[in-house]
Design a protein around this motif. Structure first.
Motif, short mmCIF file in Angstrom:
data_model
loop_
_atom_site.label_atom_id
_atom_site.label_comp_id
_atom_site.label_asym_id
_atom_site.label_seq_id
_atom_site.Cartn_x
_atom_site.Cartn_y
_atom_site.Cartn_z
N ASN A 394 -48.92 105.50 -33.41
CA ASN A 394 -47.53 105.93 -33.22
C ASN A 394 -47.04 106.76 -34.40
N ALA A 395 -47.50 106.42 -35.60
CA ALA A 395 -47.12 107.21 -36.78
C ALA A 395 -47.71 108.62 -36.65
N MET A 396 -48.93 108.71 -36.17
CA MET A 396 -49.54 110.03 -35.95
C MET A 396 -48.78 110.79 -34.87
N TYR A 397 -48.45 110.11 -33.79
CA TYR A 397 -47.70 110.75 -32.70
C TYR A 397 -46.45 111.43 -33.25
N ASP A 398 -45.71 110.68 -34.08
CA ASP A 398 -44.42 111.19 -34.56
C ASP A 398 -44.59 112.52 -35.30
N LEU A 417 -48.63 113.78 -42.26
CA LEU A 417 -49.50 112.91 -41.46
C LEU A 417 -50.10 111.81 -42.33
N ALA A 418 -50.62 112.21 -43.48
CA ALA A 418 -51.24 111.23 -44.38
C ALA A 418 -50.19 110.21 -44.85
N ASP A 419 -48.99 110.67 -45.18
CA ASP A 419 -47.93 109.76 -45.64
C ASP A 419 -47.55 108.77 -44.53
N ALA A 420 -47.41 109.30 -43.31
CA ALA A 420 -47.00 108.44 -42.19
C ALA A 420 -48.07 107.38 -41.91
N ALA A 423 -47.95 104.73 -44.65
CA ALA A 423 -46.80 103.82 -44.49
C ALA A 423 -47.05 102.85 -43.34
N ALA A 424 -47.64 103.34 -42.26
CA ALA A 424 -47.86 102.47 -41.10
C ALA A 424 -48.94 101.43 -41.36
#
Ligand code: BGC
Length: 426
Positions: A394-398, A417-420, A423-424
């Motif tokens: 879902n983090a990647m989707y966003d 992308l890497a940060d999301a 965090a996830a």
């Protein structure tokens, strides 16, 4: 999700007959209900036609099918409904599920154990390891795999190709040139539905196309920070931006099957979508090779990003277990595997099924799957829950969707992308 997990656990403790899955054959003293409620997201024309095969099979065995369709590819909406049903103590008897979602539910201990059926039917010997990874938990069968799909495909209108003299593209440059030609002739280059899971489905293929199988594994499976932040990933986003230029202005929110219809009806040249799109062409009476062609996302040939639809069965009271068992048994029977998958656009989830009744595209898909499996180039689809758990997906989707919608620049997207993902993962 934590709160949900606690609630579901509480539910699990209250359920009678937990993990005592009777199986189809077993006689029970309890009067059987003979109906099975199935929650799924097979709502398009092609999907519904394939599902009809299963409904008929079960009806023929005296089982009434109670349909709970929740539209939305990738199952995002279906999983939301499932969580709320489970937490209110009313889970459906059977649920279509993908990859890591299966493992999440298995961890909660609320799924029925299918070992008895699996052993009687010899599933272990015929279901490939890549699928079993999600069908089994702690060595026990907890899901019945219906099929194998893959996501790195392009679907093309053959008549537009012929009219414009477009050859099947094998490189990214040829692919872009084909869409340029279509655009110049007044067609839409790329039919797309702007929904996060569809954006991510394209992304699967583009990652392989840019960086090859090792890069896909590093970024999408191992979520390696350096791979996610790399120049190659920036190149992936650059290609996504290029693709956005071939989509029409009304793409936002469009259902995937309506995008397929644009290719079927000759408004658009290509669609990048999993091979469930093939089911839509079949359902519209279209003939592969004549009306449409399919090819791997240019640059991704030799690699397969797969997903497998599986049915999981919630531990329910004993009176409902016979119907669950018959459904589990039905989906893996070789005759059903052929009847269903030839309509659905997927390939069988067991390796001992003949490809004789499949079309040229289905035969190729079966051969490519086996080859990729042998070569170590078969990977779970990120978009369809087979490469990373839901929170990371879902983090990647966003990020992918924000970028495609122009809310995030190509230069910033790889770091985002890497940060999301980081965090996830916490
Ligand atoms: C499922 C397919 C389905 C597609 C679109 C995917 O996640 O695996 O079976 O056809 O979504 O609904």
């Amino acid at each position: 999700m934590k709160k949900t997990i606690m609630l579901v656990l509480a539910l699990a403790l209250l359920l009678p007959g937990m993990m005592l899955f009777a199986g189809g054959e077993q006689e029970s003293a309890v009067e059987q209900d003979n109906s099975v409620e199935v929650l799924h997201w097979w709502t398009s024309g092609g999907e519904a036609a394939a599902l009809g095969v299963l409904k008929e099979d079960l009806n023929g065995q005296g089982i009434e099918w109670i349909d709970s369709p929740i539209a939305g590819g990738g199952g995002t909406e279906a999983m939301t409904v499932l969580r709320s049903r489970a937490t209110s103590g009313n889970p459906p008897a059977a649920v279509q599920m993908l990859g890591f979602d299966i493992i999440d539910w298995a961890e909660l201990g609320v799924l029925a154990d299918l070992n008895e059926i699996a052993e009687a039917e010899g599933w272990d010997a015929v279901v490939p390891e890549a699928i079993k990874r999600f069908s089994k938990y702690n060595g026990n069968w907890i899901a019945a795999p219906v099929n194998v799909h893959s996501t790195n495909w392009v679907w093309a209108n053959k008549k537009i190709m012929d009219e414009l003299g477009i050859e099947q593209p094998t490189t990214w440059d040829e692919y872009i040139a084909a869409m340029d030609a279509a655009k110049a002739a007044g067609y839409i280059g790329l039919a797309h539905g702007g929904q996060a899971w569809q954006d991510a489905t394209i992304f699967d293929g583009v990652v392989v196309s840019v960086g090859g199988p090792e890069f896909y594994k590093a970024a999408m499976v191992d979520t390696d920070d350096a791979a996610l932040r790399s120049d190659k990933m920036t190149e992936v986003f650059a290609r996504m931006e290029t693709l956005r230029g071939y989509m029409d202005d009304n793409f936002s929110g469009r259902d995937w099957n309506l995008a397929t219809a644009m290719v079927i009806e000759g408004q658009a040249l290509f669609q990048m979508m999993g091979d469930w799109a093939k089911g839509e062409f079949f359902n519209a009476g279209k003939v592969p090779g004549e009306d449409f062609v399919a090819f791997r996302t240019p640059g991704s040939q030799g690699t397969v990003t797969f997903n497998s639809d599986q049915f999981v069965f919630f531990a329910v009271e004993e009176s409902k277990q016979k119907a669950q068992g018959l459904l589990a048994q039905a989906v893996l029977s070789p005759s059903f595997q052929i009847a269903f998958n030839t309509i659905k656009g997927s390939v069988p989830s067991r390796t001992d099924v003949s490809d004789a009744e499949f079309t040229i595209i289905g035969k190729a898909a079966m051969a490519e799957l086996a080859e990729a499996n042998a070569n170590g180039t078969l990977f779970g689809s990120m978009a369809h829950g087979h490469s990373v758990p839901a929170a990371i997906k879902n983090a990647m989707y966003d990020v992918i969707t924000a970028h495609l919608n122009g809310q995030l620049s190509t230069a910033d997207a790889a770091d985002a992308l890497a940060d999301a993902v980081a965090a996830a993962a916490q």
